[in-house]
Design an enzyme around this catalytic site. Structure first.
Site, PDB file in Angstrom:
ATOM      1  N   ASN A   1       0.828  -1.208   0.000  1.00 35.06           N
ATOM      2  CA  ASN A   1       0.000   0.000   0.000  1.00 35.06           C
ATOM      3  C   ASN A   1       0.858   1.252   0.000  1.00 35.06           C
ATOM      4  O   ASN A   1       1.965   1.268   0.520  1.00 35.06           O
ATOM      5  CB  ASN A   1      -0.936   0.007   1.212  1.00 35.06           C
ATOM      6  CG  ASN A   1      -1.937  -1.125   1.140  1.00 35.06           C
ATOM      7  OD1 ASN A   1      -2.105  -1.722   0.083  1.00 35.06           O
ATOM      8  ND2 ASN A   1      -2.592  -1.424   2.241  1.00 35.06           N
TER       9      ASN A   1
ATOM     10  N   ASP B   1      -0.664   4.182   1.023  1.00 34.54           N
ATOM     11  CA  ASP B   1      -1.544   5.143   1.697  1.00 34.54           C
ATOM     12  C   ASP B   1      -1.009   5.694   3.019  1.00 34.54           C
ATOM     13  O   ASP B   1      -1.561   6.667   3.550  1.00 34.54           O
ATOM     14  CB  ASP B   1      -2.938   4.537   1.909  1.00 34.54           C
ATOM     15  CG  ASP B   1      -2.925   3.220   2.671  1.00 34.54           C
ATOM     16  OD1 ASP B   1      -2.061   3.029   3.537  1.00 34.54           O
ATOM     17  OD2 ASP B   1      -3.812   2.380   2.406  1.00 34.54           O
TER      18      ASP B   1
ATOM     19  N   HIS C   1       5.894  -0.365  -2.654  1.00 31.31           N
ATOM     20  CA  HIS C   1       5.443   0.406  -3.825  1.00 31.31           C
ATOM     21  C   HIS C   1       5.468   1.907  -3.608  1.00 31.31           C
ATOM     22  O   HIS C   1       4.842   2.648  -4.355  1.00 31.31           O
ATOM     23  CB  HIS C   1       4.034  -0.061  -4.242  1.00 31.31           C
ATOM     24  CG  HIS C   1       4.001  -1.483  -4.701  1.00 31.31           C
ATOM     25  ND1 HIS C   1       2.850  -2.250  -4.765  1.00 31.31           N
ATOM     26  CD2 HIS C   1       5.000  -2.298  -5.125  1.00 31.31           C
ATOM     27  CE1 HIS C   1       3.161  -3.462  -5.204  1.00 31.31           C
ATOM     28  NE2 HIS C   1       4.444  -3.519  -5.421  1.00 31.31           N
TER      29      HIS C   1
ATOM     30  N   CYS D   1      11.424  14.299  -7.755  1.00 30.54           N
ATOM     31  CA  CYS D   1      11.802  15.130  -8.896  1.00 30.54           C
ATOM     32  C   CYS D   1      12.245  14.209 -10.037  1.00 30.54           C
ATOM     33  O   CYS D   1      13.062  13.303  -9.837  1.00 30.54           O
ATOM     34  CB  CYS D   1      12.935  16.079  -8.494  1.00 30.54           C
ATOM     35  SG  CYS D   1      13.540  17.043  -9.895  1.00 30.54           S
TER      36      CYS D   1
ATOM     37  N   CYS E   1      14.662  22.840  -9.116  1.00 31.82           N
ATOM     38  CA  CYS E   1      15.137  22.894 -10.509  1.00 31.82           C
ATOM     39  C   CYS E   1      14.013  23.142 -11.514  1.00 31.82           C
ATOM     40  O   CYS E   1      14.268  23.315 -12.698  1.00 31.82           O
ATOM     41  CB  CYS E   1      15.888  21.616 -10.868  1.00 31.82           C
ATOM     42  SG  CYS E   1      14.809  20.185 -11.076  1.00 31.82           S
TER      43      CYS E   1
ATOM     44  N   SER F   1      -4.461  -9.516  -3.381  1.00 36.24           N
ATOM     45  CA  SER F   1      -4.925 -10.481  -4.388  1.00 36.24           C
ATOM     46  C   SER F   1      -3.762 -11.352  -4.849  1.00 36.24           C
ATOM     47  O   SER F   1      -3.980 -12.332  -5.556  1.00 36.24           O
ATOM     48  CB  SER F   1      -5.547  -9.759  -5.574  1.00 36.24           C
ATOM     49  OG  SER F   1      -4.620  -8.854  -6.128  1.00 36.24           O
TER      50      SER F   1
ATOM     51  N   ASN G   1      -8.344 -13.014   4.001  1.00 35.33           N
ATOM     52  CA  ASN G   1      -8.901 -12.412   2.790  1.00 35.33           C
ATOM     53  C   ASN G   1     -10.317 -12.963   2.617  1.00 35.33           C
ATOM     54  O   ASN G   1     -10.529 -14.153   2.823  1.00 35.33           O
ATOM     55  CB  ASN G   1      -8.035 -12.820   1.578  1.00 35.33           C
ATOM     56  CG  ASN G   1      -8.271 -11.943   0.364  1.00 35.33           C
ATOM     57  OD1 ASN G   1      -9.402 -11.716  -0.036  1.00 35.33           O
ATOM     58  ND2 ASN G   1      -7.191 -11.455  -0.225  1.00 35.33           N
ATOM     59  N   PRO G   2     -11.278 -12.133   2.228  1.00 33.12           N
ATOM     60  CA  PRO G   2     -12.627 -12.676   2.009  1.00 33.12           C
ATOM     61  C   PRO G   2     -12.667 -13.668   0.852  1.00 33.12           C
ATOM     62  O   PRO G   2     -13.554 -14.518   0.796  1.00 33.12           O
ATOM     63  CB  PRO G   2     -13.469 -11.440   1.666  1.00 33.12           C
ATOM     64  CG  PRO G   2     -12.653 -10.257   2.022  1.00 33.12           C
ATOM     65  CD  PRO G   2     -11.212 -10.677   2.027  1.00 33.12           C
TER      66      PRO G   2
ATOM     67  N   ALA H   1     -10.101  -8.160   7.201  1.00 31.40           N
ATOM     68  CA  ALA H   1      -8.957  -7.962   8.091  1.00 31.40           C
ATOM     69  C   ALA H   1      -9.383  -7.285   9.395  1.00 31.40           C
ATOM     70  O   ALA H   1      -8.900  -7.631  10.475  1.00 31.40           O
ATOM     71  CB  ALA H   1      -7.900  -7.114   7.383  1.00 31.40           C
TER      72      ALA H   1
HETATM   73  P1  NAD Z   1      -5.858  -5.745  -4.940  1.00 36.91           P
HETATM   74  O1  NAD Z   1      -6.789  -4.620  -5.164  1.00 36.91           O
HETATM   75  O2  NAD Z   1      -5.342  -6.476  -6.121  1.00 36.91           O
HETATM   76  O3  NAD Z   1      -6.560  -6.850  -4.019  1.00 36.91           O
HETATM   77  C1  NAD Z   1      -7.190  -6.535  -2.810  1.00 36.91           C
HETATM   78  C2  NAD Z   1      -7.429  -7.836  -2.069  1.00 36.91           C
HETATM   79  O4  NAD Z   1      -7.969  -7.500  -0.827  1.00 36.91           O
HETATM   80  C3  NAD Z   1      -8.402  -8.792  -2.756  1.00 36.91           C
HETATM   81  O5  NAD Z   1      -7.864 -10.099  -2.746  1.00 36.91           O
HETATM   82  C4  NAD Z   1      -9.640  -8.721  -1.884  1.00 36.91           C
HETATM   83  O6  NAD Z   1     -10.359  -9.948  -1.842  1.00 36.91           O
HETATM   84  C5  NAD Z   1      -9.043  -8.373  -0.543  1.00 36.91           C
HETATM   85  N1  NAD Z   1      -9.908  -7.658   0.383  1.00 36.91           N
HETATM   86  C6  NAD Z   1     -10.920  -6.805   0.101  1.00 36.91           C
HETATM   87  N2  NAD Z   1     -11.461  -6.328   1.234  1.00 36.91           N
HETATM   88  C7  NAD Z   1     -10.769  -6.886   2.257  1.00 36.91           C
HETATM   89  C8  NAD Z   1     -10.836  -6.778   3.670  1.00 36.91           C
HETATM   90  N3  NAD Z   1     -11.742  -5.994   4.276  1.00 36.91           N
HETATM   91  N4  NAD Z   1      -9.969  -7.498   4.421  1.00 36.91           N
HETATM   92  C9  NAD Z   1      -9.042  -8.296   3.838  1.00 36.91           C
HETATM   93  N5  NAD Z   1      -8.941  -8.444   2.504  1.00 36.91           N
HETATM   94  C10 NAD Z   1      -9.785  -7.740   1.724  1.00 36.91           C
HETATM   95  O7  NAD Z   1      -4.686  -5.195  -4.028  1.00 36.91           O
HETATM   96  P2  NAD Z   1      -3.148  -5.593  -3.938  1.00 36.91           P
HETATM   97  O8  NAD Z   1      -3.023  -7.070  -3.907  1.00 36.91           O
HETATM   98  O9  NAD Z   1      -2.612  -4.787  -2.822  1.00 36.91           O
HETATM   99  O10 NAD Z   1      -2.468  -5.126  -5.302  1.00 36.91           O
HETATM  100  C11 NAD Z   1      -2.828  -3.988  -5.983  1.00 36.91           C
HETATM  101  C12 NAD Z   1      -1.796  -2.881  -6.099  1.00 36.91           C
HETATM  102  O11 NAD Z   1      -2.556  -1.711  -5.916  1.00 36.91           O
HETATM  103  C13 NAD Z   1      -0.733  -2.811  -5.064  1.00 36.91           C
HETATM  104  O12 NAD Z   1       0.435  -2.623  -5.743  1.00 36.91           O
HETATM  105  C14 NAD Z   1      -1.012  -1.551  -4.236  1.00 36.91           C
HETATM  106  O13 NAD Z   1       0.150  -0.757  -4.157  1.00 36.91           O
HETATM  107  C15 NAD Z   1      -1.983  -0.775  -5.053  1.00 36.91           C
HETATM  108  N6  NAD Z   1      -3.101  -0.154  -4.299  1.00 36.91           N
HETATM  109  C16 NAD Z   1      -2.886   0.396  -3.062  1.00 36.91           C
HETATM  110  C17 NAD Z   1      -3.927   0.957  -2.355  1.00 36.91           C
HETATM  111  C18 NAD Z   1      -3.643   1.545  -1.006  1.00 36.91           C
HETATM  112  O14 NAD Z   1      -2.554   2.045  -0.761  1.00 36.91           O
HETATM  113  N7  NAD Z   1      -4.609   1.506  -0.068  1.00 36.91           N
HETATM  114  C19 NAD Z   1      -5.216   0.951  -2.877  1.00 36.91           C
HETATM  115  C20 NAD Z   1      -5.417   0.409  -4.150  1.00 36.91           C
HETATM  116  C21 NAD Z   1      -4.335  -0.159  -4.839  1.00 36.91           C
END
Ligand code: NAD
Length: 254
Positions: free
Chosen positions: A104, A106, A121, A129, A153, A192, A216-217, A234
């Site tokens: 994430n 965020d 990430h 920059c 710059c 995912s 994970n759901p 989670a």
């Molecule tokens: P993804 O969107 O591919 O998958 C999210 C996963 O979370 C799914 O498998 C889903 O079933 C599961 N999920 C949904 N709700 C949930 C919950 N309440 N509790 C537990 N699991 C839950 O996300 P990813 O695998 O992190 O990959 C996507 C890319 O997107 C990453 O590189 C990430 O950096 C980026 N991303 C980040 C954010 C963030 O920073 N919050 C948000 C969107 C995407």
């Protein structure tokens, strides 16, 4: 391999565990109200993330990409950490060696109080920059200037995040693999597990005989490698595990 779904055997293992790693993905922040990429709210205008989070999209239209990031920063900035992030921040004090490896961007793990974090990430609150590679923190929402420019710059700034097709910081990746292959328990929460190389970290843990716990759901490509699989949110499952741990270990001491 049989995948366990009951809590008690996991609590027994955790009670004896010193080195824990948690790999988190967008799912852990979903309950904070931040859309995942692959969920239904993951679209912006009519674009998919895969079309926007690339260097070629940024070179073609930096304003468009920065408008998308400005929109995402606005959403993220208005949200708070949830009980899932909170439990992980608490566990940093509970286990002798505890690290979060997150995909994430965020910053919610930090907001919840975690310190031992590897951000694979990048971070949406950091700007880089495109000429000098210098990184600055900026928490303004909305951004004053779109696209923003380097105050030193004058070159374009880009989000300090890893886009599709870009390489991860090799030192962060090396540390992530070192932690994954030496931990005793790895939690895989809300990912995912389709984005590489992050998706390989749980396999590295499994290869090194760590106990792999997925939360994970939905099932993912990691599920067949998991020793424990908890199908749920989670923000529900982590506090349940934490609650059981504190029953056995109410003082929070080792
Ligand atoms: P993804 O969107 O591919 O998958 C999210 C996963 O979370 C799914 O498998 C889903 O079933 C599961 N999920 C949904 N709700 C949930 C919950 N309440 N509790 C537990 N699991 C839950 O996300 P990813 O695998 O992190 O990959 C996507 C890319 O997107 C990453 O590189 C990430 O950096 C980026 N991303 C980040 C954010 C963030 O920073 N919050 C948000 C969107 C995407």
């Amino acid at each position: 391999m049989e995948i366990k779904t009951e809590l008690a055997p996991l609590i027994d293992i955790l009670h004896k565990t010193k080195r824990v790693v948690v790999l988190t993905g967008a799912g852990i922040s979903a309950e904070s109200g931040i859309p995942t990429f692959r969920g239904e709210e993951g679209l912006w205008k009519t674009y998919r993330a895969e079309e926007l989070a690339t260097l070629s999209a940024f070179i073609k239209d930096p304003r468009l990409i920065w408008e998308w990031y400005d929109w995402r920063r606005g959403i993220i900035g208005s949200k708070d950490f949830n009980p899932g992030h909170q439990v992980l921040a608490n566990w940093e004090k509970l286990f002798p060696a505890f690290h979060v490896i997150t995909q994430n961007i965020d910053g919610l793990h930090q907001k919840a109080g975690s310190y031992n974090i590897l951000e694979l990430h990048g971070n949406i609150w950091k700007l880089r920059c495109t000429e000098e590679e210098t990184i600055t923190e900026n928490h303004s929402t909305p951004l004053g200037e779109i696209p923003p420019h380097c105050s030193n710059c004058g070159a374009l700034l880009r989000p300090h995040v890893v886009w599709f097709g870009e390489s991860l910081d090799p030192s962060i990746l090396q540390s992530a693999f070192a932690l994954s292959s030496s931990c005793e328990v790895m939690f895989v929460v809300g990912t995912s597990a389709v984005v590489q190389p992050a998706a390989s970290l749980p396999l590295s843990a499994a290869d090194s005989d760590a106990t792999v716990v997925e939360i994970n759901p939905d099932p993912t490509p990691i599920t067949p490698y998991a020793d424990f699989s908890f199908r749920g949110k989670a923000g529900d499952i982590l506090p349940r595990i934490d609650g059981e741990l504190s029953l056995i270990n109410p003082s929070g001491e080792e």
